[in-house]
Design an enzyme around this catalytic site. Sequence first.
Site, mmCIF file in Angstrom:
data_model
loop_
_atom_site.group_PDB
_atom_site.id
_atom_site.type_symbol
_atom_site.label_atom_id
_atom_site.label_comp_id
_atom_site.label_asym_id
_atom_site.label_seq_id
_atom_site.Cartn_x
_atom_site.Cartn_y
_atom_site.Cartn_z
ATOM 1 N N TYR A 24 0.834 -1.202 0.000
ATOM 2 C CA TYR A 24 0.000 0.000 0.000
ATOM 3 C C TYR A 24 0.870 1.254 0.000
ATOM 4 O O TYR A 24 0.599 2.212 -0.728
ATOM 5 C CB TYR A 24 -0.930 0.010 1.211
ATOM 6 C CG TYR A 24 -1.799 1.234 1.268
ATOM 7 C CD1 TYR A 24 -2.841 1.411 0.365
ATOM 8 C CD2 TYR A 24 -1.564 2.248 2.196
ATOM 9 C CE1 TYR A 24 -3.635 2.556 0.388
ATOM 10 C CE2 TYR A 24 -2.344 3.383 2.236
ATOM 11 C CZ TYR A 24 -3.381 3.530 1.333
ATOM 12 O OH TYR A 24 -4.158 4.666 1.362
ATOM 13 N N SER A 106 -2.818 13.370 7.895
ATOM 14 C CA SER A 106 -3.816 13.012 6.899
ATOM 15 C C SER A 106 -5.222 12.986 7.491
ATOM 16 O O SER A 106 -5.413 12.637 8.660
ATOM 17 C CB SER A 106 -3.489 11.638 6.309
ATOM 18 O OG SER A 106 -4.537 11.164 5.485
ATOM 19 N N GLN A 126 -4.183 17.943 6.662
ATOM 20 C CA GLN A 126 -4.522 17.715 5.261
ATOM 21 C C GLN A 126 -5.999 17.350 5.142
ATOM 22 O O GLN A 126 -6.503 16.510 5.892
ATOM 23 C CB GLN A 126 -3.667 16.582 4.690
ATOM 24 C CG GLN A 126 -4.005 16.187 3.271
ATOM 25 C CD GLN A 126 -4.862 14.933 3.202
ATOM 26 O OE1 GLN A 126 -5.033 14.244 4.199
ATOM 27 N NE2 GLN A 126 -5.407 14.655 2.048
ATOM 28 N N TYR A 128 -9.231 16.315 2.479
ATOM 29 C CA TYR A 128 -9.627 15.805 1.169
ATOM 30 C C TYR A 128 -10.900 16.485 0.675
ATOM 31 O O TYR A 128 -11.670 17.039 1.466
ATOM 32 C CB TYR A 128 -9.869 14.295 1.229
ATOM 33 C CG TYR A 128 -8.635 13.450 1.039
ATOM 34 C CD1 TYR A 128 -7.878 13.531 -0.125
ATOM 35 C CD2 TYR A 128 -8.217 12.560 2.026
ATOM 36 C CE1 TYR A 128 -6.747 12.755 -0.303
ATOM 37 C CE2 TYR A 128 -7.084 11.776 1.856
ATOM 38 C CZ TYR A 128 -6.361 11.874 0.682
ATOM 39 O OH TYR A 128 -5.241 11.106 0.507
ATOM 40 N N THR A 154 -5.982 18.637 -0.459
ATOM 41 C CA THR A 154 -5.564 17.744 -1.539
ATOM 42 C C THR A 154 -6.643 17.685 -2.607
ATOM 43 O O THR A 154 -7.790 17.308 -2.322
ATOM 44 C CB THR A 154 -5.293 16.330 -0.987
ATOM 45 O OG1 THR A 154 -4.207 16.409 -0.057
ATOM 46 C CG2 THR A 154 -4.914 15.369 -2.099
ATOM 47 N N ARG A 163 -5.124 1.049 -8.301
ATOM 48 C CA ARG A 163 -3.903 0.539 -7.663
ATOM 49 C C ARG A 163 -3.959 -0.986 -7.648
ATOM 50 O O ARG A 163 -4.521 -1.600 -6.744
ATOM 51 C CB ARG A 163 -3.768 1.126 -6.258
ATOM 52 C CG ARG A 163 -3.708 2.658 -6.295
ATOM 53 C CD ARG A 163 -3.757 3.284 -4.923
ATOM 54 N NE ARG A 163 -3.971 4.717 -5.020
ATOM 55 C CZ ARG A 163 -4.229 5.508 -3.983
ATOM 56 N NH1 ARG A 163 -4.275 4.995 -2.765
ATOM 57 N NH2 ARG A 163 -4.422 6.806 -4.157
ATOM 58 N N LYS A 250 -2.655 21.010 -2.624
ATOM 59 C CA LYS A 250 -1.766 19.893 -2.937
ATOM 60 C C LYS A 250 -2.302 19.083 -4.115
ATOM 61 O O LYS A 250 -3.467 18.697 -4.125
ATOM 62 C CB LYS A 250 -1.605 18.982 -1.714
ATOM 63 C CG LYS A 250 -0.625 17.822 -1.915
ATOM 64 C CD LYS A 250 -0.485 17.013 -0.634
ATOM 65 C CE LYS A 250 0.531 15.898 -0.770
ATOM 66 N NZ LYS A 250 0.118 14.855 -1.727
ATOM 67 N N HIS A 274 0.647 12.846 -6.446
ATOM 68 C CA HIS A 274 0.192 11.929 -5.400
ATOM 69 C C HIS A 274 1.096 10.703 -5.314
ATOM 70 O O HIS A 274 0.645 9.577 -5.097
ATOM 71 C CB HIS A 274 -1.263 11.508 -5.657
ATOM 72 C CG HIS A 274 -2.059 11.301 -4.398
ATOM 73 N ND1 HIS A 274 -2.881 12.262 -3.877
ATOM 74 C CD2 HIS A 274 -2.157 10.246 -3.552
ATOM 75 C CE1 HIS A 274 -3.459 11.815 -2.779
ATOM 76 N NE2 HIS A 274 -3.024 10.587 -2.549
ATOM 77 N N ARG A 277 0.315 7.660 -7.472
ATOM 78 C CA ARG A 277 -0.754 6.775 -7.005
ATOM 79 C C ARG A 277 -2.106 7.088 -7.629
ATOM 80 O O ARG A 277 -3.099 6.435 -7.316
ATOM 81 C CB ARG A 277 -0.869 6.865 -5.478
ATOM 82 C CG ARG A 277 0.376 6.402 -4.754
ATOM 83 C CD ARG A 277 0.381 6.802 -3.292
ATOM 84 N NE ARG A 277 -0.662 6.195 -2.519
ATOM 85 C CZ ARG A 277 -0.619 4.942 -2.046
ATOM 86 N NH1 ARG A 277 0.424 4.171 -2.313
ATOM 87 N NH2 ARG A 277 -1.599 4.463 -1.318
#
Length: 379
Positions: A24, A106, A126, A128, A154, A163, A250, A274, A277
């Site tokens: 991960y 995060s 951070q 989202y 972000t 992924r 970001k 990122h 990712r």
Amino acid sequence: MIISSATDFREAARRKLPRFLFDYADGGAYAEETLRRNVSDLAKIELRQRVLKDVASIDLGTTLFGRKVALPVALGPVGIGGMYARRGELQAARAAKAAGVPLCLSTVSICPIEDVARVADPFWFQLYVIKDRAFMRDLIATAKAHGAEAMVFTVDMPVPGARYRDAHSGMSGPNAPLRRVLQAMTHPRWAVDVGLLGRPHTLGNLKPVLGNNSGLNDYMGWLGANFDPSIQWRDLDWIRAEWDGPLIIKGILDPEDAREAAAIGADGIVVSNHGGRQLDGVRSSARALPAIADAVGDRLTVLADGGVRNGLDVVRMLALGAKGVLLGRAWIYALAAEGEAGVAKLFELIAKEMVVAMTLTGVNRIDAIDRSILAEDER
């Protein structure tokens, strides 16, 4: 094993972690071409060696968003960091504070804002882009109440990237919970330190919406269901209304988007894909950075991440136009390998490597690092 570089931390982390956690952190999107380019493109940036420049005294300090920091780096936001060592975000925060650099927590951390803020200094948060605006407001208010000095918003994850490694490793895909348990059983050091003693394994900041069952199973589902692909630049006005501190956008990889960020009044941006990712095949951060710095470097603070593994890479990013660098995988590898002591050692290694690079390029201050220290064809 002997640790002399972040590469050594990676190998130590690989040995210690269950596969689903290592992959991960280590993996990227699709065929992982951009992930590899982040590292290889940065490593190919050629420096201009200079001599006899009186560099007996090297100052690694700088100022980021009004705060003096000991190194031009910060620990970037990494989801579920608390699964890589017991209460991992707390260990990383203590190491960052001792080193005099910021930690950016995060949204999807294991340890909640309240816990991390008690030990982190400086502390960034951070955020989202998620559909539940009321919950976003609550997160912003919580971060503000607990002393966050900057908000890192972000914007390059409106949907999770493809992924493939996660499906193969057991992070997601069929029978994922059972596969993770079986992997933990074959990694007893991690199983005891984190799996047993590191509980709760909940997403601390998401408890208001997920409750006490906000574990890894809910993590992957929540990401897919709650990220908001409909958001536009004008929608960021309400974030500015809620947050009066430094706002950092970001996930910028194009000069036009950098100009948009400057136009809405952002204080900083992070040039980032990122960590490779999200969208595979895009430019590496190192190749995207110079044009973006040229476009907006006089209007806001340009940070960068992606492919940074040592102090030499930090100097390269600064020479390409960044004012600071966010570390991602490098600190997660160190945390997984040796906990707080590993992150502290990473900072020591980065500082020593920066001193060597600056000495041999003839600069003794961070603000003196620019494209003049690059080989002529790199400028």
